[in-house]
Design an enzyme around this catalytic site. Structure first.
Site, PDB file in Angstrom:
ATOM      1  N   CYS A 115       0.823  -1.229   0.000  1.00 37.40           N
ATOM      2  CA  CYS A 115       0.000   0.000   0.000  1.00 37.40           C
ATOM      3  C   CYS A 115       0.849   1.267   0.000  1.00 37.40           C
ATOM      4  O   CYS A 115       0.393   2.323  -0.427  1.00 37.40           O
ATOM      5  CB  CYS A 115      -0.935   0.005   1.206  1.00 37.40           C
ATOM      6  SG  CYS A 115      -2.022  -1.418   1.210  1.00 37.40           S
ATOM      7  N   HIS A 262      -3.869   7.030   1.117  1.00 32.99           N
ATOM      8  CA  HIS A 262      -4.086   5.710   0.526  1.00 32.99           C
ATOM      9  C   HIS A 262      -5.498   5.263   0.901  1.00 32.99           C
ATOM     10  O   HIS A 262      -5.909   5.389   2.056  1.00 32.99           O
ATOM     11  CB  HIS A 262      -3.044   4.723   1.052  1.00 32.99           C
ATOM     12  CG  HIS A 262      -3.453   3.292   0.899  1.00 32.99           C
ATOM     13  ND1 HIS A 262      -3.822   2.772  -0.319  1.00 32.99           N
ATOM     14  CD2 HIS A 262      -3.586   2.292   1.800  1.00 32.99           C
ATOM     15  CE1 HIS A 262      -4.155   1.501  -0.156  1.00 32.99           C
ATOM     16  NE2 HIS A 262      -4.023   1.193   1.119  1.00 32.99           N
ATOM     17  N   ASN A 292     -10.025  -0.828  -2.245  1.00 29.19           N
ATOM     18  CA  ASN A 292      -8.612  -0.579  -1.940  1.00 29.19           C
ATOM     19  C   ASN A 292      -7.776  -1.183  -3.074  1.00 29.19           C
ATOM     20  O   ASN A 292      -7.708  -2.404  -3.215  1.00 29.19           O
ATOM     21  CB  ASN A 292      -8.300  -1.244  -0.593  1.00 29.19           C
ATOM     22  CG  ASN A 292      -6.848  -1.119  -0.176  1.00 29.19           C
ATOM     23  OD1 ASN A 292      -5.978  -0.848  -0.994  1.00 29.19           O
ATOM     24  ND2 ASN A 292      -6.584  -1.336   1.095  1.00 29.19           N
TER      25      ASN A 292
HETATM   26  O1  UT7 Z   1      -4.589  -1.182   2.722  1.00 24.99           O
HETATM   27  C1  UT7 Z   1      -3.919  -1.987   3.635  1.00 24.99           C
HETATM   28  C2  UT7 Z   1      -4.314  -1.660   4.958  1.00 24.99           C
HETATM   29  N1  UT7 Z   1      -5.556  -2.311   5.306  1.00 24.99           N
HETATM   30  C3  UT7 Z   1      -6.358  -1.702   6.133  1.00 24.99           C
HETATM   31  O2  UT7 Z   1      -6.098  -0.597   6.507  1.00 24.99           O
HETATM   32  C4  UT7 Z   1      -7.555  -2.462   6.663  1.00 24.99           C
HETATM   33  C5  UT7 Z   1      -7.727  -2.170   8.127  1.00 24.99           C
HETATM   34  N2  UT7 Z   1      -8.797  -2.930   8.744  1.00 24.99           N
HETATM   35  C6  UT7 Z   1     -10.093  -2.759   8.426  1.00 24.99           C
HETATM   36  O3  UT7 Z   1     -10.399  -1.970   7.560  1.00 24.99           O
HETATM   37  C7  UT7 Z   1     -11.144  -3.494   9.218  1.00 24.99           C
HETATM   38  O4  UT7 Z   1     -10.523  -4.204  10.242  1.00 24.99           O
HETATM   39  C8  UT7 Z   1     -11.973  -4.475   8.339  1.00 24.99           C
HETATM   40  C9  UT7 Z   1     -12.874  -3.705   7.404  1.00 24.99           C
HETATM   41  C10 UT7 Z   1     -11.067  -5.392   7.546  1.00 24.99           C
HETATM   42  C11 UT7 Z   1     -12.856  -5.352   9.214  1.00 24.99           C
HETATM   43  O5  UT7 Z   1     -13.704  -4.549   9.998  1.00 24.99           O
HETATM   44  P1  UT7 Z   1     -13.811  -4.788  11.561  1.00 24.99           P
HETATM   45  O6  UT7 Z   1     -14.756  -3.800  12.054  1.00 24.99           O
HETATM   46  O7  UT7 Z   1     -12.434  -4.775  12.136  1.00 24.99           O
HETATM   47  O8  UT7 Z   1     -14.467  -6.237  11.634  1.00 24.99           O
HETATM   48  P2  UT7 Z   1     -13.916  -7.568  12.333  1.00 24.99           P
HETATM   49  O9  UT7 Z   1     -12.814  -8.185  11.536  1.00 24.99           O
HETATM   50  O10 UT7 Z   1     -13.672  -7.304  13.779  1.00 24.99           O
HETATM   51  O11 UT7 Z   1     -15.181  -8.493  12.213  1.00 24.99           O
HETATM   52  C12 UT7 Z   1     -16.408  -8.181  12.882  1.00 24.99           C
HETATM   53  C13 UT7 Z   1     -17.443  -9.214  12.492  1.00 24.99           C
HETATM   54  C14 UT7 Z   1     -16.963 -10.647  12.630  1.00 24.99           C
HETATM   55  O12 UT7 Z   1     -18.063 -11.438  13.055  1.00 24.99           O
HETATM   56  P3  UT7 Z   1     -18.233 -11.846  14.610  1.00 24.99           P
HETATM   57  O13 UT7 Z   1     -17.001 -12.607  14.952  1.00 24.99           O
HETATM   58  O14 UT7 Z   1     -18.342 -10.533  15.348  1.00 24.99           O
HETATM   59  O15 UT7 Z   1     -19.482 -12.652  14.592  1.00 24.99           O
HETATM   60  C15 UT7 Z   1     -16.585 -11.046  11.232  1.00 24.99           C
HETATM   61  O16 UT7 Z   1     -16.700 -12.441  11.006  1.00 24.99           O
HETATM   62  O17 UT7 Z   1     -17.784  -9.048  11.106  1.00 24.99           O
HETATM   63  C16 UT7 Z   1     -17.641 -10.309  10.437  1.00 24.99           C
HETATM   64  N3  UT7 Z   1     -17.234 -10.029   9.066  1.00 24.99           N
HETATM   65  C17 UT7 Z   1     -18.102  -9.813   8.073  1.00 24.99           C
HETATM   66  N4  UT7 Z   1     -19.447  -9.815   8.040  1.00 24.99           N
HETATM   67  C18 UT7 Z   1     -20.050  -9.548   6.861  1.00 24.99           C
HETATM   68  C19 UT7 Z   1     -15.969  -9.902   8.566  1.00 24.99           C
HETATM   69  N5  UT7 Z   1     -16.032  -9.610   7.274  1.00 24.99           N
HETATM   70  C20 UT7 Z   1     -17.341  -9.553   6.926  1.00 24.99           C
HETATM   71  C21 UT7 Z   1     -18.009  -9.288   5.732  1.00 24.99           C
HETATM   72  N6  UT7 Z   1     -19.363  -9.296   5.739  1.00 24.99           N
HETATM   73  N7  UT7 Z   1     -17.373  -9.022   4.569  1.00 24.99           N
END
Ligand code: UT7
Length: 335
Positions: A115, A262, A292
């Site tokens: 990135c 980014h 992204n």
């Molecule tokens: O460019 C490189 C740098 N990358 C970044 O900067 C990304 C940084 N991180 C993020 O943007 C966020 O962490 C994400 C968007 C990837 C994820 O969001 P989050 O709020 O951190 O969600 P999480 O991983 O804590 O997941 C929360 C819940 C989980 O379910 P439970 O365990 O609470 O039941 C996941 O299984 O959301 C679930 N989940 C989804 N649900 C529906 C994860 N992905 C999805 C999805 N659709 N696509």
């Protein structure tokens, strides 16, 4: 000593639009979840047979940038290609661009900083120009993510975020020392290397080993992301490195005409915007349309900003990135 400036910009994204609704038909996700957590509404994916690849998208963006720079491809002294999804394991995509552009010979280098790749590439170009070695450098950021993502529900936390696309910039010599690229600030912290990575196939995990294991649970050939850890580090490092760049040039956040972060997650950009008290007009976000695109995201956003007349002579433009490595960096430009 010379200065360097961005003399031409171009972008290319595949025509194939993939909406959140499209993804929710093939994995357990929803438009609401994706929009709320990331801001993304749709992204572009290469379609089999559409003639695109990481290199081809880069070439399409590069041709526009070269034309807008008012130079000929024969004037390109160096190609810097930033990507995490090169066409081949080796050689790099830069040499493929040199061939496709029919430049008889010129140096070409791939920059592997994910990135932050475009920021690292611009910093490298800047130094080659300031030293007097080269006059015109073609910098490309391009990614073909869609071919290597896990489209089952297992991969949803990563797959919904990434899109394909490319941006390019020509960096040229600038005689006026008060204009152009003022400074670049680069960092890495390899202890987090595996937190956002794709570790197989690699020299630690060769293809035959993966095939022999024949393990359907093996996800080492898909990107892995510890999303929350990446998010927490991103908001801190984005803020630090923007401030580092501003301080270095005696500037204040209120001096920023346009911040182009980014496009990692709209929530990250909004956090940074709030942290520096910037208005909506001072921050460019287009993640809603493209997701992204990693090394492609800043040059795509920069090109759109320029095309929309949001960048004017004399403006202070700040570019900043954070991503896998972890690596991060900023570029301060007086346009
Ligand atoms: O460019 C490189 C740098 N990358 C970044 O900067 C990304 C940084 N991180 C993020 O943007 C966020 O962490 C994400 C968007 C990837 C994820 O969001 P989050 O709020 O951190 O969600 P999480 O991983 O804590 O997941 C929360 C819940 C989980 O379910 P439970 O365990 O609470 O039941 C996941 O299984 O959301 C679930 N989940 C989804 N649900 C529906 C994860 N992905 C999805 C999805 N659709 N696509």
């Amino acid at each position: 000593m010379f200065n360097s400036k961005i003399s031409g910009l171009g972008m290319y994204v595949p025509e194939n639009v993939v909406t959140n609704h499209d993804l929710s038909k093939i994995m357990d996700t929803s438009n609401e979840w994706i929009v709320e957590r990331t801001g993304i509404k749709e992204r572009r994916h290469i379609k089999k047979g559409d003639g695109n690849s990481t290199m081809m998208m880069g070439v399409k963006a590069a041709k526009i940038a070269i034309e807008r720079a008012g130079i000929s491809k024969k004037d390109i002294d160096l190609i810097l290609f930033s990507t995490l999804s090169p066409d081949y394991y080796f050689p790099g995509s830069g040499v493929l661009v040199q061939d496709k552009l029919e430049i008889p010979t010129c140096p070409a280098m791939d920059i592997r900083n994910q990135c932050s790749g475009f920021i690292y590439a611009v910093a490298t170009a800047d130094q080659f120009i300031k030293s007097g070695m080269y006059k015109n450098i073609l910098v490309i950021g391009s990614e073909n993510h869609s071919g290597g993502l896990d489209f089952s529900t297992r991969g949803r936390a990563v797959t919904v975020i990434f899109g394909d696309g490319a941006g390019a910039a020509v960096i040229s010599r600038e005689e006026n020392k008060k204009k152009g690229i003022l400074s670049s600030h680069l960092h890495s912290e390899g202890k987090f290397a595996k937190e956002l990575s794709l570790i197989g196939p690699s020299t630690n995990r060769w293809v035959p080993e993966i095939i022999d294991a024949n393990n359907p649970e093996d996800t080492s050939y898909y990107p892995f992301m510890n999303g929350q850890l990446v998010f927490k580090n991103a908001v801190v490092r984005f803020s630090e490195v923007i401030l580092e760049g501003l301080n270095h040039n005696g500037l204040d956040p209120k001096d920023i005409d346009l911040l182009i972060p980014h496009q990692a997650n709209l929530r990250i950009s909004q956090f940074v915007q709030k942290r520096f008290g910037l208005s909506d007009n001072q921050v460019l976000n287009n993640i809603q349309k493209y997701g992204n695109t990693t090394a492609g995201s800043i040059p795509i956003a920069l090109t759109e900003a320029w095309e929309q007349g949001k960048i004017k002579s004399g403006n202070v433009i700040v570019l900043a990135a954070f991503g896998s490595g972890f690596t991060w960096g900023s570029t301060i430009i007086k346009w």
